[in-house]
Design a protein around this motif. Structure first.
Motif, PDB file in Angstrom:
ATOM      1  N   ALA A   1      16.978 -20.973   2.662  1.00 35.00           N
ATOM      2  CA  ALA A   1      16.140 -20.456   3.750  1.00 35.00           C
ATOM      3  C   ALA A   1      16.972 -19.597   4.700  1.00 35.00           C
ATOM      4  CB  ALA A   1      15.495 -21.622   4.507  1.00 35.00           C
ATOM      5  N   ASP A   2      18.189 -20.027   4.993  1.00 36.66           N
ATOM      6  CA  ASP A   2      19.069 -19.275   5.896  1.00 36.66           C
ATOM      7  C   ASP A   2      19.462 -17.940   5.269  1.00 36.66           C
ATOM      8  OD1 ASP A   2      20.603 -19.243   8.377  1.00 36.66           O
ATOM      9  OD2 ASP A   2      22.391 -19.459   7.134  1.00 36.66           O
ATOM     10  N   LYS A   3      19.765 -17.940   3.976  1.00 31.11           N
ATOM     11  CA  LYS A   3      20.189 -16.692   3.316  1.00 31.11           C
ATOM     12  C   LYS A   3      19.021 -15.732   3.116  1.00 31.11           C
ATOM     13  CE  LYS A   3      23.589 -18.966   3.590  1.00 31.11           C
ATOM     14  NZ  LYS A   3      23.889 -19.163   4.998  1.00 31.11           N
ATOM     15  N   LEU A   4      17.823 -16.258   2.922  1.00 32.03           N
ATOM     16  CA  LEU A   4      16.664 -15.376   2.769  1.00 32.03           C
ATOM     17  C   LEU A   4      16.461 -14.525   4.022  1.00 32.03           C
ATOM     18  CD1 LEU A   4      14.320 -17.816   0.865  1.00 32.03           C
ATOM     19  CD2 LEU A   4      14.826 -15.466   0.136  1.00 32.03           C
ATOM     20  N   ASP A   5      16.991 -14.976   5.144  1.00 36.43           N
ATOM     21  CA  ASP A   5      16.833 -14.231   6.393  1.00 36.43           C
ATOM     22  C   ASP A   5      17.799 -13.060   6.517  1.00 36.43           C
ATOM     23  OD1 ASP A   5      14.977 -14.414   8.622  1.00 36.43           O
ATOM     24  OD2 ASP A   5      16.719 -14.643   9.912  1.00 36.43           O
ATOM     25  N   VAL A   6      18.690 -12.874   5.539  1.00 32.62           N
ATOM     26  CA  VAL A   6      19.502 -11.640   5.533  1.00 32.62           C
ATOM     27  C   VAL A   6      18.988 -10.660   4.479  1.00 32.62           C
ATOM     28  CG1 VAL A   6      21.572 -12.750   6.434  1.00 32.62           C
ATOM     29  CG2 VAL A   6      21.325 -12.485   3.962  1.00 32.62           C
TER      30      VAL A   6
END
Ligand SMILES: [Fe+2]
Ligand SMILES: [Fe+2]
Length: 228
Positions: free
Chosen positions: A135-140
């Motif tokens: 979820a955190d990486k999808l935000d980049v």
């Protein structure tokens, strides 16, 4: 479980790029992935709200602040490199105060310690940690990723695009005088993110976001070079 309003207060020193909106997007994406993958929703929610609570903003020390992108300038400043550990320590005190059982606190802390892209010393070993990581990486990725990467570069005094040197293309390290532009960040990190994701639903979501990001930076480079 900490409330959204409680969590907002932990991120009150955020810079314009590393704001609480990132945490909310990660929370919502993490909930979506957790439901699809059958992860423990309470662990995932607590981890998402707390994952960048301390020291994640570029140049941050250990005061409460927030962040998201794992960029080079923050790395150089030294503050961001340990934000996953500082945030895990903060999470422990919050959840202990709430009376969470130790095993569940440990589960949240593992998610937080394992979320950092550039630190592979504690890889996400549980489904919940994999959900938070994804979820955190999808935000980049996607349009948000492009906007945040360029905004970050601007904040750091770097251009959206600079021609990468041969040396950078081969090693990922800039030559003396070469700006680490947003395009460099795309080449160095963003285009590889989708292959680092763990969950099937996260990988599915990453496909279209990756494609968008690739199209965007390809177009940006072509426009600057006068090719389109
Ligand atoms: Fe984050
Ligand atoms: Fe982070």
């Amino acid at each position: 479980m900490p409330t959204i309003e409680q969590a907002r207060a932990w991120y009150d020193q955020a810079d314009p790029i590393h704001d609480f909106d990132h945490v909310l997007r990660v929370l919502h994406t993490a909930e979506r992935l957790a439901l699809a993958e059958g992860a423990d929703l309470e662990i995932v929610r607590a981890a998402a709200l707390l994952h960048d609570a301390v020291g994640a903003a570029p140049g941050a020390g250990t005061g409460a602040s927030n962040g998201a992108l794992d960029e080079t300038a923050g790395e150089r400043s030294g503050g961001r490199a340990h934000h996953h550990h500082h945030s895990a320590g903060f999470a422990r005190s919050v959840l202990e105060q709430e009376g969470w059982p130790d095993a569940r606190i440990q589960a949240v802390l593992h998610c937080i310690r394992a979320h950092r892209f550039r630190d592979t010393s504690e890889p996400p070993a549980t489904l919940e940690a994999r959900v938070l990581f994804d979820a955190d990486k999808l935000d980049v990725l996607g349009a948000i990723g492009a906007a945040r990467t360029i905004a970050y570069a601007a904040l750091d005094g770097k251009p959206a695009y600079a021609e990468p040197s041969e040396h950078f293309l081969q090693t990922g390290e800039v030559e003396p005088g070469e700006a680490h532009s947003a395009y460099h960040e795309y080449l160095f990190k963003l285009r590889r993110v989708k292959d680092r994701l763990f969950t099937p639903s996260g990988r599915r979501l990453a496909e279209s976001r990756h494609q968008y990001l690739e199209d965007f930076f390809t177009q940006l480079a072509a426009e600057v070079r006068g090719e389109r």
